[in-house]
Enzyme design. Structure first.
Site, PDB file in Angstrom:
ATOM      1  N   HIS A 117     -29.982  24.519 -12.609  1.00  0.00           N
ATOM      2  CA  HIS A 117     -31.113  24.909 -13.232  1.00  0.00           C
ATOM      3  C   HIS A 117     -31.319  23.534 -13.797  1.00  0.00           C
ATOM      4  O   HIS A 117     -32.587  24.422 -14.755  1.00  0.00           O
ATOM      5  CB  HIS A 117     -31.006  25.874 -14.102  1.00  0.00           C
ATOM      6  N   ASP A 124     -25.580  26.403 -13.194  1.00  0.00           N
ATOM      7  CA  ASP A 124     -26.380  26.939 -14.174  1.00  0.00           C
ATOM      8  C   ASP A 124     -27.238  25.294 -14.865  1.00  0.00           C
ATOM      9  O   ASP A 124     -27.510  24.573 -14.204  1.00  0.00           O
ATOM     10  CB  ASP A 124     -25.660  27.358 -15.410  1.00  0.00           C
TER      11      ASP A 124
END
Length: 421
Positions: free
Chosen positions: A262, A239
């Site tokens: 991310h 993430d």
């Protein structure tokens, strides 16, 4: 090289993303540290968990030993340091409270190992939490192993709005004047390190790692926290490498190597009235094979809020999907009405000296709100390339007041652009 010198050198190494045969790996790289800190609060008294019943065999649960050692150290006049010597220490979830009588530290020389049973992995929001602690240090060269694979299959939040909580590895709630350095976090069940309602925290020379497909394993998450520094960190997650939620202000991030993951994300914001993030400097960071580089995201529809005085500078991207992005139509479920807009005001944001390669054509994407347009967005010295079949790299913007200076490759998006005077 002597044993102590070898240990010191090892502590000053972090794992950084390195590309081999088209895939991303973690390779060792030294981190420049002005002062080596092999000991926490060196003048303080040490409280060895093995003297309180702790056993580093990877089988015995050490929650009582940790709690007892912490309690004695915390109540010791002048403070103290809880020591985990080399070994593997199985540990159930616990919350340790402050109000200590002096500086307090945790020195981890071994590995803290989370339990894998469902009762310790699902519908619980923490593994190790520190609350209301002041003048606090965590270091020692050891690691936290969250044993995430035991919990990741239970993460169904993308399709289940009533999904159960999973525990983050390390939480600091209402903590002040703290340092976290020279530790490694591996395979958290949820986020690795979370700061909530904390201030004056420095996180440096740390290594965070989890597979690219591990769900919601944010590296460092900041919420309602101020005066935060994150320096010289290698973060590889499933993430955001670093994420911001509301009430986070006065943050300095430098020397972060992110990937996979991310990227570094401010948001998502706009779920509640008054969401705000401001005065954030993100500089000298590198992104390898990430979904995003530097990103600001807000929900649509949203409540009113503000993001302001944000600087992204000296940013290198290597095979990144979205190098520069403002997304005010953030909708990960894809079940959103495109005709409703965010009411979060984004203003005074500077993107400076950003270079490297993208795996998508749209290398700069400023997708701002139609009803609350972005104001004073600066693009200065952008040099981003794309080599795909669609053609050369492009820069696009909508509902954005863009101020342009320096080199622009690709040409900066136009429309409502304004040249810097």
């Amino acid at each position: 090289m002597g044993k102590s010198e070898a240990m010191a050198e090892k502590e000053n190494m972090v794992k950084v993303p390195t590309r081999r045969h088209g895939e991303w790996w973690l390779a060792s790289r030294p981190v420049n540290v002005a002062v080596s800190l092999p000991r926490v609060l060196a003048q303080q008294t040490f409280f060895d968990v093995t003297k309180y019943g702790g056993v580093g065999d990877g089988i015995t649960d050490n929650v009582k030993a940790f709690t007892d050692a912490w309690t004695v150290a915390c109540q010791n006049n002048g403070g103290g340091v809880v020591l985990f010597p080399p070994g593997v220490y199985l540990l159930s979830p616990l919350v340790l409270n402050g109000k200590c009588k002096g500086p307090i530290g945790v020195q981890i020389e071994g590995t803290l190992l989370a339990r894998v049973e469902k009762e310790y992995s699902v519908d619980i929001d923490h593994w190790i939490t520190f609350k209301y602690v002041d003048n606090f240090v965590i270091n020692g060269g050891g690691s936290l192993n969250g044993q995430g694979p035991s919990a990741w299959p239970y993460n169904d939040c993308k399709k289940n709005p009533h999904c159960k909580r999973l525990p983050g590895s390390l939480r600091l709630d209402y903590v002040t004047n703290a340092r976290i350095n020279h530790i490694t976090s591996i395979n958290s069940k949820n986020l690795h390190i979370g700061l909530f309602a904390s201030h004056d925290i420095t996180i440096s020379s740390i290594n965070i790692s989890a597979p690219a497909n591990s769900p919601n394993t944010d590296g460092i998450h900041l919420g309602l926290s101020q005066n935060i520094q994150i320096l010289d960190a290698a973060i590889a997650t499933g993430d955001d490498c670093i994420s911001f939620s509301t009430g986070t202000n006065n943050v300095n991030i430098s020397g972060v190597q992110c990937g996979p993951g991310h990227g570094i994300s401010i948001g998502s914001l706009g779920k509640i009235v008054g969401d705000n993030v401001s005065f954030v400097d993100i500089r000298n960071c590198t992104f390898f094979g990430t979904q995003n580089g530097v990103r600001i995201k807000t929900w649509a529809p949203s409540e009113p809020g503000i993001v302001s005085h944000i600087t992204f500078e000296q940013i290198q991207v290597d095979q990144v999907e979205n190098p520069v992005i403002i997304d005010q139509q953030y909708c990960p479920s894809r079940i959103c009405d495109p005709k409703v807009y965010s009411r979060v005001q984004i203003e005074e944001v500077q993107f400076s000296n950003i270079w490297g390669t993208s795996i998508t054509q749209n290398v700069v994407n400023l997708k701002c709100s139609k009803t609350t347009p972005c104001q004073k967005i600066g693009l200065d010295d952008i040099n981003l390339t794309y080599s795909g079949r669609e053609g050369p790299a492009q820069s696009t913007c909508s509902n954005a007041d863009v101020r342009i200076s320096g080199r622009q490759n690709p040409p900066a998006c136009t429309g409502k652009d304004k040249a810097l005077g």
